[in-house]
Design an enzyme around this catalytic site. Sequence first.
Site, PDB file in Angstrom:
ATOM      1  CB  CYS A 146      -4.155   9.558   0.552  1.00  0.00           C
ATOM      2  SG  CYS A 146      -3.622  11.228   0.076  1.00  0.00           S
ATOM      3  CG  ASP A 162       2.777  10.469   6.563  1.00  0.00           C
ATOM      4  OD1 ASP A 162       3.022   9.271   6.808  1.00  0.00           O
ATOM      5  OD2 ASP A 162       2.659  10.917   5.406  1.00  0.00           O
TER       6      ASP A 162
END
Length: 224
Positions: free
Chosen positions: A9, A140
Amino acid sequence: MMSTALKICGLQSVEVLKSMINLPVDYIGFVFAKSRRRVTPQQAAQLVQVLREWEHDKIPAAVGVLVNPDLSELAELLQKTALDVVQLHGQESPQFCREVKERFPVSVFKAVSIGSDRPEAERLSALDSYAGCIDVLLIDTYDPMYGGGSGKTFAWDLIPAYQQWAERQGIPLFVAGGLDPDNVAHLIGQYAPYGVDVSSGVESEPGVKDINKVTAFVERVKGK
Protein backbone atom coordinates in the site's frame (compact mmCIF):
# COMPACT_ATOMS: atom_id res chain seq x y z
CA MET A 1 -1.76 -24.79 1.39
CA MET A 2 -3.18 -21.55 -0.01
CA SER A 3 -0.72 -18.71 -0.50
CA THR A 4 -1.24 -15.67 1.72
CA ALA A 5 -2.66 -12.73 -0.23
CA LEU A 6 -0.34 -9.72 -0.31
CA LYS A 7 -1.15 -6.03 -0.55
CA ILE A 8 1.53 -3.35 -0.90
CA CYS A 9 0.00 0.00 0.00
CA GLY A 10 0.94 3.64 -0.47
CA LEU A 11 2.61 3.48 -3.88
CA GLN A 12 3.42 6.87 -5.40
CA SER A 13 6.34 6.26 -7.76
CA VAL A 14 5.93 4.89 -11.29
CA GLU A 15 9.60 3.89 -11.25
CA VAL A 16 9.26 1.84 -8.05
CA LEU A 17 6.08 0.21 -9.28
CA LYS A 18 7.78 -0.75 -12.54
CA SER A 19 10.64 -2.28 -10.56
CA MET A 20 8.09 -4.56 -8.87
CA ILE A 21 6.58 -5.74 -12.12
CA ASN A 22 7.69 -9.38 -11.85
CA LEU A 23 6.75 -9.86 -8.18
CA PRO A 24 3.75 -12.00 -7.11
CA VAL A 25 1.77 -9.19 -5.47
CA ASP A 26 -2.03 -9.48 -5.29
CA TYR A 27 -3.08 -5.89 -4.48
CA ILE A 28 -1.47 -2.48 -4.90
CA GLY A 29 -2.90 0.33 -2.77
CA PHE A 30 -3.10 4.02 -3.64
CA VAL A 31 -3.91 6.44 -0.84
CA PHE A 32 -6.35 9.29 -1.56
CA ALA A 33 -6.83 10.26 2.09
CA LYS A 34 -4.71 12.70 4.09
CA SER A 35 -1.29 11.03 4.28
CA ARG A 36 2.36 11.39 3.35
CA ARG A 37 1.56 8.76 0.72
CA ARG A 38 -1.36 10.60 -0.84
CA VAL A 39 -1.72 10.61 -4.62
CA THR A 40 -3.97 12.59 -6.93
CA PRO A 41 -6.45 10.84 -9.21
CA GLN A 42 -4.19 11.77 -12.14
CA GLN A 43 -1.15 10.15 -10.50
CA ALA A 44 -3.19 7.08 -9.63
CA ALA A 45 -4.43 6.72 -13.20
CA GLN A 46 -0.83 6.65 -14.40
CA LEU A 47 0.12 4.08 -11.75
CA VAL A 48 -2.87 1.86 -12.56
CA GLN A 49 -1.77 1.86 -16.19
CA VAL A 50 1.54 0.32 -15.06
CA LEU A 51 -0.42 -2.45 -13.34
CA ARG A 52 -2.06 -3.36 -16.64
CA GLU A 53 1.44 -4.14 -17.96
CA TRP A 54 2.34 -6.41 -15.02
CA GLU A 55 4.59 -9.28 -16.11
CA HIS A 56 3.66 -11.78 -13.42
CA ASP A 57 0.93 -14.31 -14.23
CA LYS A 58 -1.63 -12.37 -12.20
CA ILE A 59 -2.22 -8.62 -12.49
CA PRO A 60 -2.57 -7.03 -9.03
CA ALA A 61 -5.89 -5.42 -8.19
CA ALA A 62 -5.78 -1.62 -7.82
CA VAL A 63 -7.03 -0.48 -4.41
CA GLY A 64 -8.07 3.07 -3.58
CA VAL A 65 -7.77 3.93 0.12
CA LEU A 66 -10.18 6.61 1.32
CA VAL A 67 -11.39 8.02 4.62
CA ASN A 68 -15.05 9.06 4.92
CA PRO A 69 -15.63 9.94 1.25
CA ASP A 70 -19.05 10.87 -0.05
CA LEU A 71 -20.64 9.06 -2.98
CA SER A 72 -20.18 11.93 -5.43
CA GLU A 73 -16.49 12.17 -4.57
CA LEU A 74 -16.14 8.44 -5.04
CA ALA A 75 -17.99 8.47 -8.36
CA GLU A 76 -15.70 11.21 -9.68
CA LEU A 77 -12.61 9.30 -8.56
CA LEU A 78 -13.74 6.06 -10.18
CA GLN A 79 -14.40 7.91 -13.44
CA LYS A 80 -10.78 9.06 -13.51
CA THR A 81 -9.10 5.97 -12.07
CA ALA A 82 -9.90 2.37 -12.97
CA LEU A 83 -9.85 0.98 -9.45
CA ASP A 84 -10.83 -2.61 -8.67
CA VAL A 85 -11.25 -2.14 -4.91
CA VAL A 86 -12.33 0.69 -2.61
CA GLN A 87 -10.83 0.46 0.89
CA LEU A 88 -12.81 2.50 3.40
CA HIS A 89 -10.66 3.49 6.36
CA GLY A 90 -12.92 5.86 8.28
CA GLN A 91 -16.26 5.71 10.06
CA GLU A 92 -18.24 4.73 6.98
CA SER A 93 -21.63 3.26 7.88
CA PRO A 94 -22.87 -0.18 6.80
CA GLN A 95 -25.42 1.57 4.56
CA PHE A 96 -22.66 3.57 2.85
CA CYS A 97 -20.64 0.39 2.24
CA ARG A 98 -23.71 -1.30 0.79
CA GLU A 99 -24.38 1.66 -1.52
CA VAL A 100 -20.80 1.56 -2.79
CA LYS A 101 -21.16 -2.15 -3.57
CA GLU A 102 -24.46 -1.60 -5.34
CA ARG A 103 -23.55 1.52 -7.33
CA PHE A 104 -19.99 0.82 -8.46
CA PRO A 105 -18.20 -2.18 -10.02
CA VAL A 106 -15.70 -2.51 -7.17
CA SER A 107 -15.06 -4.72 -4.16
CA VAL A 108 -15.30 -3.05 -0.75
CA PHE A 109 -12.63 -3.50 1.92
CA LYS A 110 -13.63 -2.12 5.34
CA ALA A 111 -10.79 -1.23 7.66
CA VAL A 112 -11.21 -1.38 11.43
CA SER A 113 -8.67 0.31 13.69
CA ILE A 114 -7.50 -1.74 16.67
CA GLY A 115 -6.20 -0.25 19.89
CA SER A 116 -8.30 2.86 20.51
CA ASP A 117 -10.10 3.40 23.82
CA ARG A 118 -13.20 1.59 22.57
CA PRO A 119 -13.55 -1.90 24.14
CA GLU A 120 -12.88 -4.72 21.70
CA ALA A 121 -16.12 -6.50 22.59
CA GLU A 122 -18.05 -3.36 21.67
CA ARG A 123 -16.13 -2.99 18.41
CA LEU A 124 -16.77 -6.61 17.46
CA SER A 125 -20.46 -6.26 18.26
CA ALA A 126 -20.68 -3.17 16.05
CA LEU A 127 -19.18 -5.17 13.17
CA ASP A 128 -22.32 -7.31 12.96
CA SER A 129 -24.16 -4.49 11.19
CA TYR A 130 -21.62 -4.77 8.33
CA ALA A 131 -22.60 -8.35 7.54
CA GLY A 132 -23.35 -8.58 3.83
CA CYS A 133 -22.12 -5.02 3.18
CA ILE A 134 -18.39 -5.64 2.69
CA ASP A 135 -16.17 -8.05 0.77
CA VAL A 136 -13.09 -7.98 3.02
CA LEU A 137 -12.40 -7.03 6.64
CA LEU A 138 -9.02 -5.38 7.25
CA ILE A 139 -7.70 -4.73 10.75
CA ASP A 140 -5.03 -2.11 11.35
CA THR A 141 -3.43 -0.30 14.28
CA TYR A 142 -5.36 2.73 15.47
CA ASP A 143 -3.72 6.07 14.75
CA PRO A 144 -5.35 9.23 16.18
CA MET A 145 -4.24 11.40 13.26
CA TYR A 146 -4.86 9.22 10.20
CA GLY A 147 -6.88 6.31 11.59
CA GLY A 148 -4.31 3.83 10.30
CA GLY A 149 -0.94 3.68 8.64
CA SER A 150 0.94 4.31 11.87
CA GLY A 151 3.67 1.75 11.21
CA LYS A 152 3.00 0.22 14.64
CA THR A 153 1.71 -3.24 15.50
CA PHE A 154 -1.29 -3.94 17.69
CA ALA A 155 -1.79 -6.84 20.10
CA TRP A 156 -1.90 -9.80 17.73
CA ASP A 157 -3.73 -11.97 20.24
CA LEU A 158 -6.82 -9.97 19.19
CA ILE A 159 -6.65 -11.37 15.65
CA PRO A 160 -8.56 -14.64 16.24
CA ALA A 161 -11.74 -12.85 17.33
CA TYR A 162 -11.81 -10.83 14.09
CA GLN A 163 -10.83 -13.89 12.08
CA GLN A 164 -13.79 -15.80 13.51
CA TRP A 165 -16.13 -12.92 12.68
CA ALA A 166 -14.88 -12.81 9.08
CA GLU A 167 -15.22 -16.58 8.75
CA ARG A 168 -18.84 -16.41 9.93
CA GLN A 169 -19.52 -13.86 7.19
CA GLY A 170 -17.64 -15.91 4.60
CA ILE A 171 -15.21 -13.09 3.82
CA PRO A 172 -11.40 -12.81 4.04
CA LEU A 173 -9.47 -11.10 6.83
CA PHE A 174 -6.43 -8.94 6.06
CA VAL A 175 -4.00 -7.82 8.78
CA ALA A 176 -2.05 -4.54 8.60
CA GLY A 177 -0.17 -2.40 11.10
CA GLY A 178 3.57 -2.37 11.61
CA LEU A 179 4.35 -5.35 9.38
CA ASP A 180 7.83 -5.64 7.88
CA PRO A 181 10.13 -8.34 6.45
CA ASP A 182 11.29 -9.28 9.96
CA ASN A 183 7.91 -10.00 11.57
CA VAL A 184 5.47 -10.99 8.81
CA ALA A 185 6.51 -14.66 8.67
CA HIS A 186 5.83 -14.96 12.41
CA LEU A 187 2.38 -13.39 11.99
CA ILE A 188 1.49 -15.77 9.16
CA GLY A 189 2.86 -18.80 10.99
CA GLN A 190 0.95 -18.04 14.16
CA TYR A 191 -2.38 -16.67 12.88
CA ALA A 192 -2.60 -17.56 9.16
CA PRO A 193 -4.69 -14.56 8.02
CA TYR A 194 -6.05 -14.66 4.51
CA GLY A 195 -3.95 -11.63 3.60
CA VAL A 196 -1.40 -9.10 4.85
CA ASP A 197 -1.04 -5.41 4.05
CA VAL A 198 2.23 -3.45 4.30
CA SER A 199 3.22 0.15 3.72
CA SER A 200 5.76 1.81 6.03
CA GLY A 201 7.51 -1.51 6.70
CA VAL A 202 8.90 -1.55 3.15
CA GLU A 203 10.02 2.10 3.01
CA SER A 204 13.48 3.67 3.19
CA GLU A 205 11.90 6.86 4.52
CA PRO A 206 8.29 7.95 5.07
CA GLY A 207 6.41 7.60 1.81
CA VAL A 208 9.37 6.21 -0.19
CA LYS A 209 9.17 2.50 -1.05
CA ASP A 210 12.45 0.53 -1.02
CA ILE A 211 12.47 -2.20 -3.68
CA ASN A 212 14.87 -4.34 -1.63
CA LYS A 213 12.52 -4.25 1.37
CA VAL A 214 9.52 -4.89 -0.88
CA THR A 215 11.27 -7.91 -2.41
CA ALA A 216 12.24 -9.25 1.02
CA PHE A 217 8.66 -8.86 2.26
CA VAL A 218 7.30 -10.68 -0.79
CA GLU A 219 9.77 -13.52 -0.21
CA ARG A 220 8.69 -13.89 3.44
CA VAL A 221 5.00 -13.94 2.49
CA LYS A 222 5.08 -15.95 -0.72
CA GLY A 223 8.13 -18.11 -0.04
CA LYS A 224 9.65 -17.16 -3.40
